[in-house]
Design an enzyme around this catalytic site. Structure first.
Site, PDB file in Angstrom:
ATOM      1  CB  CYS A 131       5.774   2.805 -11.807  1.00 35.40           C
ATOM      2  SG  CYS A 131       6.850   2.373 -10.432  1.00 35.40           S
ATOM      3  CG  ASP A 188       1.519  -0.328  -7.670  1.00 34.64           C
ATOM      4  OD1 ASP A 188       1.381  -0.298  -8.901  1.00 34.64           O
ATOM      5  OD2 ASP A 188       2.370   0.349  -7.061  1.00 34.64           O
ATOM      6  CB  ALA A 236      -0.960   0.000   1.192  1.00 31.86           C
ATOM      7  CB  ALA A 237       3.889   2.450   1.706  1.00 36.11           C
ATOM      8  CG  ASP A 289       5.894 -10.254   3.073  1.00 34.29           C
ATOM      9  OD1 ASP A 289       5.159  -9.967   2.118  1.00 34.29           O
ATOM     10  OD2 ASP A 289       6.920 -10.962   2.964  1.00 34.29           O
ATOM     11  NE  ARG A 308       7.414   1.701   1.523  1.00 34.40           N
ATOM     12  CZ  ARG A 308       7.491   0.834   0.516  1.00 34.40           C
ATOM     13  NH1 ARG A 308       8.384  -0.133   0.554  1.00 34.40           N
ATOM     14  NH2 ARG A 308       6.717   0.953  -0.524  1.00 34.40           N
ATOM     15  CG  ASP A 365       4.437  -0.992   2.952  1.00 39.21           C
ATOM     16  OD1 ASP A 365       4.195  -0.882   1.740  1.00 39.21           O
ATOM     17  OD2 ASP A 365       5.574  -0.913   3.432  1.00 39.21           O
TER      18      ASP A 365
END
Length: 424
Positions: free
Chosen positions: A353, A299, A229-230, A279, A257, A252
């Site tokens: 990304c 993500d 999530a972070a 985790d 973070r 996270d």
């Protein structure tokens, strides 16, 4: 002083291709992640300009600084918002400030430009991208945000209909043509000190990064997992789509973070979340508390190769890069397979990304082969850049085709569940 020491260390590692900038920043466990990321990213963007000034003024010889440290200090002194340190470093830089400012001025005269941004290499991707802002609908509406900005002197041009409508200047801005809560402004428009940002009414988020939550689109009242999530922008976007109703589990592994993320979510008015410092791969899909989870946003850590501020053009060690991508792809596939084990899961968005097919289409293809009860959902028919064949149902984003950072998104749907129409 810790800010600059950490930034210099990360800058040196990133320029030597020893890791993705984003990963290096978060792994540093620095208390203010956003401040550190902004400093390193902007310093790297202006790296060639800063190096030219440093060499012309013989700054390294005069200060005994190493190049990475000289760059981060010089960026804040000349281009950023001023040095945020005291002591010997600040005294040393301030001593030489007149010479450094004079060299910057001479550089502008030689190149016949007036703005610092105009010194960047021609066609620098980071300098061409619009500044995207997501309106946080937990605190305001798009209409109210637009009206506020207009009262401040910004010029609203309506909703964009073509990509070239996102080429903006001065104080022009538009509503994005694909995402209903995203506004676009000219490159380098700065909102960090703006009331709407400080109050959590707007989120500074690249358009491509807004795609995952928008495409997953969990209904209000649903139960959702944000697996990695972070820093929390996608989590706050999910909460806004859910209207703060339901439950949003966010995981996270890094406690620092998560702490930074908690502050971001508080400012954004998010209340439906449940943060967990663990985790995601250790989370048991059969745990009763997750029995009603139907939507997952995944993500995971990636190479960050789509982030334009990481592209310095220097060649990477091919063997090291190959091994790093293989390790990342293996981790990403494990995360994806683990996500699909949640018993009531209906839909999952996988995003990175990264521009590498090894982290994108190849991971998704391997996952589908191992999980035949899931299928790809075709996304946004009007989006200009598709996943590489044969996975054209997925989306890609790039600086040239979509005027965003490089990005990849896939939406997986359980075949046995009630089929919904394609997203978009």
């Amino acid at each position: 002083m810790a800010l600059y020491a950490t930034a210099a260390e990360i800058l040196e590692k990133a320029e030597r291709k020893r890791g993705a900038l984003k990963t290096l920043v978060y792994d540093s466990k620095f208390p203010n992640i956003k401040q550190l990321f902004a400093l390193v990213c902007e310093t790297q963007k202006f790296s060639s300009v800063l190096q030219e000034i440093i060499e012309a003024t013989k700054l390294l010889k005069l200060t005994k600084l190493k190049m990475p440290m000289a760059k981060v200090l010089l960026y804040d002194l000349l281009i950023g918002q001023g040095l945020k340190c005291g002591g010997a470093w600040k005294a040393n830089m301030m001593k030489h400030r007149p010479r450094l400012q004079a060299e910057l001025a001479r550089m502008k005269v030689r190149r016949k430009v007036s703005r610092n941004e105009d010194l960047l290499p021609a066609g620098s991707p980071a300098d061409q991208l619009p500044r995207y802002v997501r309106v946080n609908t937990l605190k305001t509406t798009v209409g109210d945000a637009v009206d506020y900005l207009k009262r401040e002197g910004f010029s609203y041009l309506g909703q964009a209909v073509r990509l070239d409508n996102l080429t903006l200047k001065n104080k022009e801005f538009v509503l994005d043509m694909h995402l209903p809560e995203v506004l676009a402004f000219p490159p380098n428009t700065d909102f960090h000190d703006h009331f709407l940002y400080k109050a959590g009414h707007i989120i500074l988020q690249d358009k491509a990064s807004c795609l995952p939550a928008h495409l997953l689109h969990p209904p209000a009242g649903s139960q959702v997992i944000d697996a990695c999530a972070a820093p929390g922008n996608k989590t706050s976007h999910l909460a806004a789509i859910m209207k703060n109703r339901g439950r949003l589990f966010a995981f996270d592994l890094d406690g620092k973070r998560l702490s930074t993320m908690s502050t971001l979510l508080l400012r954004a008015g998010v209340s439906c979340h449940q943060l967990a410092n663990r985790d995601f791969l250790t989370v048991d899909p059969d745990d009763p508390q997750y029995k009603d989870v139907e939507y997952i946003l995944l993500d995971p850590s990636c190479s960050g190769s789509g982030m334009v501020c990481l592209r310095d053009g220097s060649p990477a060690d091919q063997e090291e890069e190959k091994a790093r991508l293989a390790a990342l792809a293996s981790f990403q596939l494990r995360c994806l397979n683990h996500s699909l084990r949640f018993p009531r899961l209906k839909r999952l968005v996988y995003s990175t990304c990264s521009i590498h097919s090894q982290e994108n289409e190849e991971v998704v293809a391997a996952c589908l082969q191992q999980n035949p009860n899931f299928r790809l959902v075709p996304l946004l028919a009007q989006w200009p850049e598709r996943g590489l064949e044969p996975l054209s149902q997925c989306l890609r984003a790039s600086t040239t085709r979509t005027l965003t950072h490089g990005f990849f998104v896939a939406l997986l749907e359980k075949i046995s569940s009630k089929r919904a129409p394609p997203s978009g």
